[in-house]
Write an enzyme that holds these catalytic residues in place. Structure first.
Site, PDB file in Angstrom:
ATOM      1  N   ASP A  20      -9.581 -26.689 -17.276  1.00 41.05           N
ATOM      2  CA  ASP A  20     -10.104 -26.538 -15.915  1.00 41.05           C
ATOM      3  C   ASP A  20     -10.715 -25.128 -15.902  1.00 41.05           C
ATOM      4  O   ASP A  20     -11.028 -24.592 -16.973  1.00 41.05           O
ATOM      5  CB  ASP A  20      -8.988 -26.715 -14.878  1.00 41.05           C
TER       6      ASP A  20
ATOM      7  N   LYS B   1      -1.447 -31.274 -12.391  1.00 40.88           N
ATOM      8  CA  LYS B   1      -2.296 -30.078 -12.561  1.00 40.88           C
ATOM      9  C   LYS B   1      -1.390 -28.926 -12.943  1.00 40.88           C
ATOM     10  O   LYS B   1      -0.202 -28.934 -12.622  1.00 40.88           O
ATOM     11  CB  LYS B   1      -3.006 -29.744 -11.251  1.00 40.88           C
TER      12      LYS B   1
END
Ligand code: GLU
Length: 447
Positions: free
Chosen positions: A164, A124
């Protein structure tokens, strides 16, 4: 493994990293019993290795705004675990981004990606950059500066970021453009969520929401119920809520609320196609105000400042914006209002007290890492298409996505079925995701 001992160590080592500690505790508590039946896990110190990322890149991102002023942000990429494949996971641009947030997201991503059964490791990244109020040119310059730092550490077989919160198709386009210029190769699999026509996959924009509704439909049918006429509340109005609303309507349900940081927009007669399309306009405006929907469709929508979607009566509540957005008191209000199912589409959308209250009331609760896995799964399918230099049809992609979500649901049931016949979807998702990673780590030795 003793969860309390491991957590005490982590709390001492990483004080104040609350989201990270919350995510780790939830997974460890649900896998502890099974883990302790596997001496090979303990011998290889699987948990101690899994909770720490392989590495974290942290870097300064410098760019110039439209007024000619220099701006400085912090960028990160957490490469968490590569037991199952190259690191894979989104980038979040939000002013609250910090290491704890990205570590929690990266940790969750490991198990989510494992559930898809695709060869994807977990990672991430992101930056504390706030896209709200920025011009398109500013967003482009920021994305370019971000990739200028990160490009050597990404690639189709190394690490493949995607979108995201705060990062959608536009941002991925700017980042891919800069990546390609620096790397001097058309390695399309280095980023996913690209536009169709230069490596992007059809259905990728819709995939998180579509996949979530395929999962929710299973939860509903498990109870002998149907989606027809079900009232659904969503939070946010971003890409995820947009995809979920599209599929929910197609399945015969009614989306009766969306929200924003400014409040809730109630839609008593259910969201329409025009409103769903308008969600995209709202996102592109960078204003981040759900009131814009009520202003555009007066009479059909009612905006209330400062209220959340969870105050609206519904059958199915789907947090789809940010972590910990569903608090215990929200859960209690939903229960009092007769909610029948709760399914997170956001990552760790519910606080631990909220999950406990929902489960204690006997209401099925679907965790984000299973419910929202359709997004990253379709990113995996995008990488497949990139590798074979081919574009699949929308039907082909959707068929694969649907099959992946069916399988994720089946794994959650297999690992989460309790003695009384009900299903603990949280335990099922964590355990199914965890076992595959743990077995791969054992097989690959102490590295
Ligand atoms: N950000 C999404 C997630 O939380 C998608 C990640 C990806 O496609 O790599 O799973």
């Amino acid at each position: 493994m003793k969860v309390n001992e491991i957590m005490a160590n982590l709390e001492a080592k990483h004080p104040g990293e609350n989201e990270y500690l919350q995510a780790v505790r939830e997974v460890l508590e649900t896998v502890e019993e099974e883990y302790n039946k596997h001496p090979e896990y303990e011998a290889a110190k699987i948990v101690e290795r899994l909770v720490e990322p392989d590495r974290i890149f942290k870097f300064r991102v410098v760019w110039v705004d439209d007024k000619g002023q220099t701006q400085v942000n912090l960028g990160y990429r957490v490469q968490y675990n590569a037991a199952l494949g190259a690191y894979k996971g989104g980038l979040r641009f939000h002013p609250k981004v910090n290491e704890s947030m990205l570590k929690f997201l990266g940790f969750e991503q490991i198990f989510k990606n494992s559930l898809t059964m695709l060869p994807l490791g977990g990672g991430k990244g992101g930056a504390d950059f706030d896209p709200v109020g920025k011009s398109d040119a500013e967003i482009m310059r920021f994305c370019q500066a971000f990739v200028y730092e990160l490009w050597r550490n990404i690639g189709p077989d190394q690490d493949s970021p995607a979108g995201d919160v705060g990062v959608g198709g536009r941002e991925i386009g700017y980042m891919y453009g800069m990546y390609k210029k620096l790397a001097r190769e058309h390695s399309t699999g280095a980023l996913t969520g690209k536009s169709y026509g230069w490596g992007g996959s059809l259905i990728r924009p819709e995939a998180t929401g579509f996949g979530a509704m395929y999962y929710v439909k299973h939860m509903v049918e498990e109870k002998g119920d149907t989606m027809q006429g079900k009232k659904i509340t969503l939070s946010g109005f971003g890409n995820v809520a947009w995809g979920a609303a599209t599929k929910a309507v197609e399945l015969g349900a009614k989306v009766v609320a969306i929200s924003g940081p400014d409040g809730v927009c109630e839609i008593p007669d259910g969201i329409t196609k025009e409103m769903i399309d308008y969600m995209l306009v709202m996102r592109a405006s960078n204003r981040n105000k759900v009131q814009d929907m009520a202003d555009k469709f007066p009479g059909q929508c009612k905006f209330t400042a400062g209220k959340k979607s969870w105050s609206v009566k519904c059958d199915i509540a789907c947090p789809s914006a940010f972590q910990n957005e569903l608090a215990e008191e929200d859960a209690k209000q939903l229960i009092a209002n007769g909610v029948k199912y709760v399914a997170e589409i956001s990552n760790m959308g519910s606080q631990p007290g909220a999950i406990k209250a929902i489960q204690a009331a006997g209401i099925p609760f679907g965790p984000g890492k299973a419910v929202n896995a359709g997004g990253v799964a379709t990113s995996g399918l995008e990488i497949c298409q990139n590798a074979e230099h081919r574009n699949w049809t929308a039907e082909e992609v959707d068929k694969n996505l649907h099959a992946i979500m069916d399988n994720i649901y089946a794994q959650c049931v297999k690992y989460g079925r309790k003695a009384d016949g009900t299903i603990d979807y949280v335990k099922g998702a964590n355990l199914a995701g965890f076992m595959r990673v743990a077995d791969a780590m054992v097989a690959q030795g102490i590295i």
